[in-house]
Design a protein around this motif. Structure first.
Motif, PDB file in Angstrom:
ATOM      1  N   GLU A  20       0.025  -9.044  17.810  1.00 50.52           N
ATOM      2  CA  GLU A  20       1.175  -7.885  17.873  1.00 50.52           C
ATOM      3  C   GLU A  20       1.147  -7.355  16.108  1.00 50.52           C
ATOM      4  O   GLU A  20       1.446  -6.356  15.809  1.00 50.52           O
ATOM      5  N   ILE A  21       1.105  -8.495  15.192  1.00 53.52           N
ATOM      6  CA  ILE A  21       1.163  -7.983  13.667  1.00 53.52           C
ATOM      7  C   ILE A  21       0.095  -7.440  13.105  1.00 53.52           C
ATOM      8  O   ILE A  21       0.199  -6.382  12.742  1.00 53.52           O
ATOM      9  N   VAL A  22      -1.280  -7.804  13.607  1.00 50.07           N
ATOM     10  CA  VAL A  22      -2.450  -7.024  13.229  1.00 50.07           C
ATOM     11  C   VAL A  22      -2.814  -5.794  13.905  1.00 50.07           C
ATOM     12  O   VAL A  22      -3.295  -5.023  13.193  1.00 50.07           O
ATOM     13  N   SER A  23      -2.207  -5.508  14.913  1.00 52.92           N
ATOM     14  CA  SER A  23      -2.161  -4.275  15.817  1.00 52.92           C
ATOM     15  C   SER A  23      -1.120  -3.295  15.330  1.00 52.92           C
ATOM     16  O   SER A  23      -1.220  -2.342  15.786  1.00 52.92           O
ATOM     17  N   LEU A  24      -0.018  -3.955  14.411  1.00 50.36           N
ATOM     18  CA  LEU A  24       1.041  -3.049  13.890  1.00 50.36           C
ATOM     19  C   LEU A  24       1.899  -2.749  15.229  1.00 50.36           C
ATOM     20  O   LEU A  24       2.759  -1.933  14.901  1.00 50.36           O
ATOM     21  N   PHE A  74       2.531  -4.905   3.042  1.00 55.33           N
ATOM     22  CA  PHE A  74       1.081  -4.903   2.567  1.00 55.33           C
ATOM     23  C   PHE A  74       1.261  -5.026   1.011  1.00 55.33           C
ATOM     24  O   PHE A  74       2.196  -4.512   0.122  1.00 55.33           O
ATOM     25  N   SER A  75       0.391  -5.576   0.299  1.00 58.34           N
ATOM     26  CA  SER A  75       0.268  -5.787  -1.095  1.00 58.34           C
ATOM     27  C   SER A  75      -1.073  -5.125  -1.599  1.00 58.34           C
ATOM     28  O   SER A  75      -2.164  -5.674  -1.174  1.00 58.34           O
ATOM     29  N   MET A  76      -1.281  -4.240  -2.282  1.00 58.52           N
ATOM     30  CA  MET A  76      -2.321  -3.633  -2.991  1.00 58.52           C
ATOM     31  C   MET A  76      -3.291  -4.709  -3.575  1.00 58.52           C
ATOM     32  O   MET A  76      -4.376  -4.655  -3.519  1.00 58.52           O
ATOM     33  N   ASP A  77      -2.498  -5.679  -4.330  1.00 58.77           N
ATOM     34  CA  ASP A  77      -3.034  -6.643  -5.090  1.00 58.77           C
ATOM     35  C   ASP A  77      -3.780  -7.635  -4.125  1.00 58.77           C
ATOM     36  O   ASP A  77      -4.893  -7.941  -4.437  1.00 58.77           O
ATOM     37  N   ARG A  78      -3.035  -8.046  -3.002  1.00 59.53           N
ATOM     38  CA  ARG A  78      -3.756  -8.892  -2.277  1.00 59.53           C
ATOM     39  C   ARG A  78      -4.974  -8.311  -1.261  1.00 59.53           C
ATOM     40  O   ARG A  78      -5.831  -8.705  -0.957  1.00 59.53           O
ATOM     41  N   ASP A 160      -8.233  -4.670   7.936  1.00 56.81           N
ATOM     42  CA  ASP A 160      -8.272  -4.059   9.250  1.00 56.81           C
ATOM     43  C   ASP A 160      -6.763  -3.727   9.606  1.00 56.81           C
ATOM     44  O   ASP A 160      -6.552  -2.685  10.073  1.00 56.81           O
ATOM     45  N   ARG A 161      -5.879  -4.604   9.313  1.00 51.40           N
ATOM     46  CA  ARG A 161      -4.484  -4.487   9.538  1.00 51.40           C
ATOM     47  C   ARG A 161      -3.864  -3.344   8.763  1.00 51.40           C
ATOM     48  O   ARG A 161      -3.266  -2.349   9.315  1.00 51.40           O
ATOM     49  N   LEU A 162      -4.368  -3.179   7.434  1.00 53.61           N
ATOM     50  CA  LEU A 162      -3.753  -1.888   6.740  1.00 53.61           C
ATOM     51  C   LEU A 162      -4.473  -0.672   7.192  1.00 53.61           C
ATOM     52  O   LEU A 162      -3.488   0.246   7.391  1.00 53.61           O
ATOM     53  N   CYS A 163      -5.595  -0.802   7.588  1.00 51.86           N
ATOM     54  CA  CYS A 163      -6.374   0.541   8.152  1.00 51.86           C
ATOM     55  C   CYS A 163      -5.901   1.069   9.573  1.00 51.86           C
ATOM     56  O   CYS A 163      -5.961   2.048   9.929  1.00 51.86           O
ATOM     57  N   MET A 164      -5.210   0.105  10.109  1.00 48.20           N
ATOM     58  CA  MET A 164      -4.461   0.655  11.586  1.00 48.20           C
ATOM     59  C   MET A 164      -3.473   1.650  11.277  1.00 48.20           C
ATOM     60  O   MET A 164      -3.100   2.520  12.228  1.00 48.20           O
ATOM     61  N   LEU A 165      -2.999   1.785   9.939  1.00 49.84           N
ATOM     62  CA  LEU A 165      -1.883   2.819   9.431  1.00 49.84           C
ATOM     63  C   LEU A 165      -2.754   4.214   9.434  1.00 49.84           C
ATOM     64  O   LEU A 165      -2.173   5.432   9.519  1.00 49.84           O
ATOM     65  N   SER A 166      -3.939   4.289   9.511  1.00 51.50           N
ATOM     66  CA  SER A 166      -4.510   5.560   9.002  1.00 51.50           C
ATOM     67  C   SER A 166      -4.969   6.231  10.333  1.00 51.50           C
ATOM     68  O   SER A 166      -5.264   5.680  11.420  1.00 51.50           O
ATOM     69  N   LEU A 167      -4.611   7.542  10.316  1.00 58.37           N
ATOM     70  CA  LEU A 167      -5.091   8.479  11.513  1.00 58.37           C
ATOM     71  C   LEU A 167      -6.451   8.636  11.665  1.00 58.37           C
ATOM     72  O   LEU A 167      -7.099   8.822  12.854  1.00 58.37           O
ATOM     73  N   THR A 168      -7.257   8.051  10.713  1.00 61.38           N
ATOM     74  CA  THR A 168      -8.726   8.109  10.872  1.00 61.38           C
ATOM     75  C   THR A 168      -9.185   6.823  10.952  1.00 61.38           C
ATOM     76  O   THR A 168     -10.406   6.530  10.276  1.00 61.38           O
ATOM     77  N   ILE A 213      -3.522   5.450   2.505  1.00 58.24           N
ATOM     78  CA  ILE A 213      -2.573   4.876   3.110  1.00 58.24           C
ATOM     79  C   ILE A 213      -1.546   4.332   2.132  1.00 58.24           C
ATOM     80  O   ILE A 213      -0.105   4.487   2.482  1.00 58.24           O
ATOM     81  N   HIS A 214      -1.951   3.883   0.829  1.00 60.82           N
ATOM     82  CA  HIS A 214      -0.904   3.538  -0.149  1.00 60.82           C
ATOM     83  C   HIS A 214      -0.131   4.554  -0.322  1.00 60.82           C
ATOM     84  O   HIS A 214       1.188   4.418  -0.498  1.00 60.82           O
ATOM     85  N   GLU A 215      -0.516   5.666  -0.562  1.00 60.41           N
ATOM     86  CA  GLU A 215       0.249   7.042  -0.975  1.00 60.41           C
ATOM     87  C   GLU A 215       1.315   7.345   0.166  1.00 60.41           C
ATOM     88  O   GLU A 215       2.410   8.077  -0.133  1.00 60.41           O
ATOM     89  N   THR A 216       0.696   7.525   1.359  1.00 60.82           N
ATOM     90  CA  THR A 216       1.374   8.009   2.604  1.00 60.82           C
ATOM     91  C   THR A 216       2.355   7.062   3.202  1.00 60.82           C
ATOM     92  O   THR A 216       3.113   7.440   4.113  1.00 60.82           O
ATOM     93  N   HIS A 217       2.252   5.612   2.869  1.00 60.43           N
ATOM     94  CA  HIS A 217       3.037   4.822   3.752  1.00 60.43           C
ATOM     95  C   HIS A 217       3.548   3.715   2.888  1.00 60.43           C
ATOM     96  O   HIS A 217       3.494   2.553   3.109  1.00 60.43           O
ATOM     97  N   GLN A 218       4.251   4.230   1.630  1.00 64.45           N
ATOM     98  CA  GLN A 218       4.663   3.313   0.678  1.00 64.45           C
ATOM     99  C   GLN A 218       5.808   2.318   0.962  1.00 64.45           C
ATOM    100  O   GLN A 218       6.181   1.161   0.807  1.00 64.45           O
ATOM    101  N   ALA A 219       6.418   2.746   2.170  1.00 63.72           N
ATOM    102  CA  ALA A 219       7.578   1.840   2.714  1.00 63.72           C
ATOM    103  C   ALA A 219       7.190   0.604   3.212  1.00 63.72           C
ATOM    104  O   ALA A 219       7.954  -0.265   3.458  1.00 63.72           O
ATOM    105  N   TYR A 220       5.768   0.701   3.843  1.00 60.83           N
ATOM    106  CA  TYR A 220       5.246  -0.633   4.044  1.00 60.83           C
ATOM    107  C   TYR A 220       4.585  -1.652   3.259  1.00 60.83           C
ATOM    108  O   TYR A 220       4.127  -2.416   3.684  1.00 60.83           O
ATOM    109  N   PHE A 221       4.674  -1.137   2.103  1.00 57.21           N
ATOM    110  CA  PHE A 221       4.037  -2.147   1.043  1.00 57.21           C
ATOM    111  C   PHE A 221       5.250  -2.661   0.117  1.00 57.21           C
ATOM    112  O   PHE A 221       6.232  -2.033   0.161  1.00 57.21           O
TER     113      PHE A 221
END
Length: 222
Positions: A20-24, A74-78, A160-168, A213-221
C-alpha cells in the motif's frame, strides 16, 4: 509453533502495508496507529509493531516515540543516493558478466528479450515490467553475483514509489526494450564501452520525470 505463527502474521501485515505504501494507496504523511492497524488485520499489536519496525528500517515509515507513526515522505537526497548506488552496482555487474560471457549467457538474455517483445505485442505491461526486473536480475546472476540484485531491487523500489506520482509513470516500453537489446548486444560482442554507455542511458531516462515530480508535489517531500 507460537513463534512461527507470530512470524507469519508479522509478514502478512508487513507485506500488505508495504504494498500500500509503494503503490501510494497510503500517501506520504498518512498517520498509522498500531491499534487501528491491529484491529484492521484482526491481530494483536505485537506483529503490527514488528511490521512497523521493518518498514521503518526500509525508510518507508517514520516512527517517533510518543507520536503517531506516519508514512515517510520522499527525500531527493535519498532518491539521488539510491540511483547512484544502483548505477554503480549495475555498471560493475555488467563488467563482470562480460568477463565471464558464454554463448549460454547470450541465449538466456535473448530468451528474456523475446518474452519482453511478446508482452509488448500483447499489451501486457505488468508482464513486461516483471521481465524488466528479470533482465537486470539475470545480468547480476551472469556476473556470478546474484545477491547484487537485492541492492538493485531496493534502490529501484525507492525510485518506483516516487514515480507513481507521475501522470506519465508508464514508461515507454519500446524504449526500454531497445535499451535491453543494446545492452545485450554490447555484452555479447564484448564491447564493454557500448554496454556501459547503454546502462548509463537506460538508468538516466527518469531524470526529467523525477525533477518534475519534485517541483509539482513538494508537499510529499521532506
Amino acid at each position: 509453533m507460537d513463534d512461527f505463527i507470530r512470524r507469519t502474521t508479522t509478514d502478512a501485515v508487513y507485506e500488505q502495508l508495504h504494498s500500500e505504501i509503494v503503490s501510494l494507496d497510503l500517501l506520504p504523511g498518512t498517520k498509522l496507529s498500531e491499534v487501528d492497524v491491529a484491529r484492521r488485520f484482526g491481530v494483536s499489536r505485537q506483529p503490527v509493531r514488528n511490521a512497523f519496525t521493518k518498514l521503518g528500517n526500509e525508510e518507508l515509515l517514520v516512527i517517533r516515540p510518543q507520536r503517531a507513526t506516519e508514512v515517510r515522505g520522499f527525500s531527493m537526497d535519498r532518491v539521488t543516493l539510491a540511483r547512484l548506488v544502483r548505477l554503480s552496482v549495475e555498471l560493475e555487474v555488467t563488467r563482470r558478466a562480460i568477463a565471464l560471457w558464454t554463448p549460454d549467457a547470450d541465449a538466456m538474455l535473448q530468451e528474456n528479450i523475446a518474452l519482453q517483445e511478446r508482452a509488448i505485442d500483447a499489451d501486457d505491461m505488468a508482464q513486461f515490467y516483471a521481465l524488466d526486473y528479470d533482465f537486470h536480475h539475470l545480468i547480476c546472476s551472469l556476473s556470478d553475483n546474484p545477491l547484487a540484485f537485492e541492492v538493485v531491487l531496493s534502490c529501484k523500489q525507492k525510485v518506483d514509489r516516487l514515480c507513481m506520482l507521475s501522470l506519465t509513470k508508464d514508461r515507454d516500453a519500446k524504449l526500454v526494450l531497445n535499451d535491453h537489446r543494446d545492452i545485450a548486444a554490447g555484452m555479447a560482442s564484448g564491447d564493454l564501452d557500448k554496454a556501459l554507455a547503454t546502462i548509463h542511458k537506460h538508468l538516466s531516462r527518469l531524470d526529467d520525470t523525477i525533477q518534475l515530480i519534485h517541483e509539482t508535489h513538494q508537499a510529499y517531500f521532506e
